[in-house]
Design a protein around this motif. Structure first.
Motif, mmCIF file in Angstrom:
data_model
loop_
_atom_site.group_PDB
_atom_site.id
_atom_site.type_symbol
_atom_site.label_atom_id
_atom_site.label_comp_id
_atom_site.label_asym_id
_atom_site.label_seq_id
_atom_site.Cartn_x
_atom_site.Cartn_y
_atom_site.Cartn_z
ATOM 1 N N PRO A 20 0.811 -1.231 0.000
ATOM 2 C CA PRO A 20 0.000 0.000 0.000
ATOM 3 C C PRO A 20 0.842 1.277 0.000
ATOM 4 O O PRO A 20 0.379 2.324 -0.465
ATOM 5 C CB PRO A 20 -0.825 -0.123 1.280
ATOM 6 N N PHE A 23 0.893 3.511 -3.012
ATOM 7 C CA PHE A 23 -0.234 4.274 -3.550
ATOM 8 C C PHE A 23 -1.092 4.975 -2.498
ATOM 9 O O PHE A 23 -1.835 5.901 -2.801
ATOM 10 C CB PHE A 23 -1.137 3.374 -4.396
ATOM 11 N N ASP A 24 -0.989 4.563 -1.222
ATOM 12 C CA ASP A 24 -2.035 5.044 -0.286
ATOM 13 C C ASP A 24 -1.862 6.499 0.137
ATOM 14 O O ASP A 24 -2.756 7.084 0.744
ATOM 15 C CB ASP A 24 -2.145 4.120 0.940
ATOM 16 N N GLY A 172 -11.961 0.718 -1.018
ATOM 17 C CA GLY A 172 -10.560 0.673 -0.588
ATOM 18 C C GLY A 172 -10.151 -0.671 -0.024
ATOM 19 O O GLY A 172 -9.221 -0.769 0.771
ATOM 20 N N TRP A 174 -8.174 -3.025 -0.735
ATOM 21 C CA TRP A 174 -7.078 -3.316 -1.686
ATOM 22 C C TRP A 174 -6.579 -4.739 -1.569
ATOM 23 O O TRP A 174 -6.176 -5.332 -2.567
ATOM 24 C CB TRP A 174 -5.955 -2.296 -1.480
ATOM 25 N N THR A 206 -7.956 9.307 -7.929
ATOM 26 C CA THR A 206 -7.138 8.731 -6.856
ATOM 27 C C THR A 206 -7.408 7.239 -6.734
ATOM 28 O O THR A 206 -6.474 6.432 -6.597
ATOM 29 C CB THR A 206 -7.419 9.456 -5.527
ATOM 30 N N ASN A 207 -8.676 6.829 -6.856
ATOM 31 C CA ASN A 207 -8.999 5.395 -6.875
ATOM 32 C C ASN A 207 -8.393 4.718 -8.096
ATOM 33 O O ASN A 207 -7.935 3.573 -8.029
ATOM 34 C CB ASN A 207 -10.510 5.186 -6.890
ATOM 35 N N TYR A 209 -5.652 5.555 -9.699
ATOM 36 C CA TYR A 209 -4.215 5.383 -9.477
ATOM 37 C C TYR A 209 -3.963 4.180 -8.569
ATOM 38 O O TYR A 209 -3.145 3.302 -8.878
ATOM 39 C CB TYR A 209 -3.613 6.644 -8.845
ATOM 40 N N ALA A 210 -4.704 4.095 -7.475
ATOM 41 C CA ALA A 210 -4.493 3.007 -6.512
ATOM 42 C C ALA A 210 -4.825 1.652 -7.130
ATOM 43 O O ALA A 210 -4.049 0.694 -7.000
ATOM 44 C CB ALA A 210 -5.339 3.248 -5.266
ATOM 45 N N ALA A 245 0.872 5.981 -12.956
ATOM 46 C CA ALA A 245 1.018 4.848 -12.023
ATOM 47 C C ALA A 245 1.966 3.808 -12.625
ATOM 48 O O ALA A 245 2.859 3.280 -11.942
ATOM 49 C CB ALA A 245 -0.344 4.224 -11.755
#
Ligand SMILES: O=C[C@H](O)COP(=O)(O)O
Length: 324
Positions: A20, A23-24, A172, A174, A206-207, A209-210, A245
């Motif tokens: 994480p 990216f977090d 989230g 992940w 943002t989601n 990218y993660a 990313a």
């Protein structure tokens, strides 16, 4: 534009444990992404004299796709014939590309159409890609989604385009997203795996990218924007986010992951814009089919029309370049 050849030794993404920390703490600014992306859309980025070469290059990057409920073996066979000879001989002769052996990057179909595409592409070196894992929504039991991957591979698919469970990204979760993609990667075996994020349903960049980073950590060989069935599919700002990313993952791990924008890309102008984005953000290596694909069902038709105009000075009617 010099078209370097695809890297025949392109190594697979071995994956890595979920991390994480990659990216977090990343927050993507939507307005800044939109401003940067707007510059790629301007055709001026590619000189008119070079546009024909960039359009020819775009053809070999296309996953020529049909993903419709009315797909038939005959329709798939016609699509595969186009995949083998994407530019009409009368145009190829004038452009001097008749002896280039130009084909598209792959043909992308539903699982039950895979055998028909494999048969129609025999001897062509064009891989067959299959969507799987309950495409497009993915909302079915994991064991059945994995069976579908295995079935498509057994039918001869060399590439599998899987879809993620959007809920995992939206909440989230992940680890859950990582675990399902890892299981799909195992089910793919030797087949290359493209992970469809369905970015139009992930709410924020943002989601996006993660989810991109988690997919690459879980072993994605490509990350792909969309199924083409969402309300919003491939856009330049979303693509910029995913490509950033991908670049960050490459800098951290040394692995080069492919990118596939898909859904709603229909024009030659867009084919230029996305190639400019890839070249400026990642470099020329990403203008090759082993690292970049367009998921498109109709873009080839417009590219061929533009190439005919380059060759003859005239535009043919759009129906003369109908796909299948
Ligand atoms: O990758 C597959 C996409 O569904 C193609 O979308 P499109 O039909 O809008 O070109």
């Amino acid at each position: 534009m010099v078209m370097s050849h695809a890297d025949p030794h392109h190594t697979r993404n071995p994956g890595m444990p979920l991390d994480p920390a990659m990216f977090d703490r990343v927050r993507v600014n939507k307005q800044a992404s939109e401003r940067r992306a707007a510059g790629f859309g301007a055709r001026r980025s590619v000189k008119k004299t070079h546009q024909a070469a960039w359009l020819v290059n775009a053809i070999r990057l296309i996953d020529l796709t049909t993903l419709s409920g009315d797909d038939t073996p005959g329709k798939v066979r016609r699509l595969c014939a186009k995949a083998r000879a994407p530019v009409a001989p009368r145009i190829a002769d004038v452009l001097g590309i008749a002896d280039m052996g130009l084909t598209v990057g792959a043909v992308c179909v539903y699982p039950t159409m895979v055998p028909h595409a494999v048969e129609a592409l025999q001897g062509s070196n064009i891989p067959v890609a299959s969507v799987a894992t309950g495409f497009p929504a993915g909302l079915m039991p994991l064991d059945l989604r994995l069976r579908e991957v295995e079935w498509a591979v057994a039918q001869g698919a060399a590439e599998i385009d899987i879809v993620i469970t959007r809920e995992h990204a939206l909440l989230g979760n992940w680890q859950a997203l990582y675990d399902e993609i890892s299981a799909m990667r195992d089910a793919c075996g030797a087949a290359h795996m493209k992970v469809i994020l369905a970015t139009g349903e992930l709410e924020t960049l943002t989601n996006v990218y993660a989810a991109s980073m988690v997919a690459m950590q879980a072993g994605a060989d490509f990350i792909k924007t969309s199924t083409g069935k969402e309300g919003v599919n491939a856009t330049l700002p979303v693509s910029l986010t995913m490509v950033r990313a991908l670049r960050d993952f490459g800098e951290a791990t040394g692995h080069r992951i492919g990118f596939k924008p898909a859904g709603g890309i229909k024009s030659a102008k867009e084919a230029l814009a996305w190639q400019v984005l890839m070249k400026e953000e990642l470099g020329r290596d990403w203008l090759n089919p082993d690292l970049f694909r367009f998921g498109a069902s109709s873009m080839l038709g417009d590219i061929e029309r533009q190439l005919e105009h380059h060759a003859t000075g005239r535009y043919a009617a759009a129906h003369r370049h109908a796909m299948s």
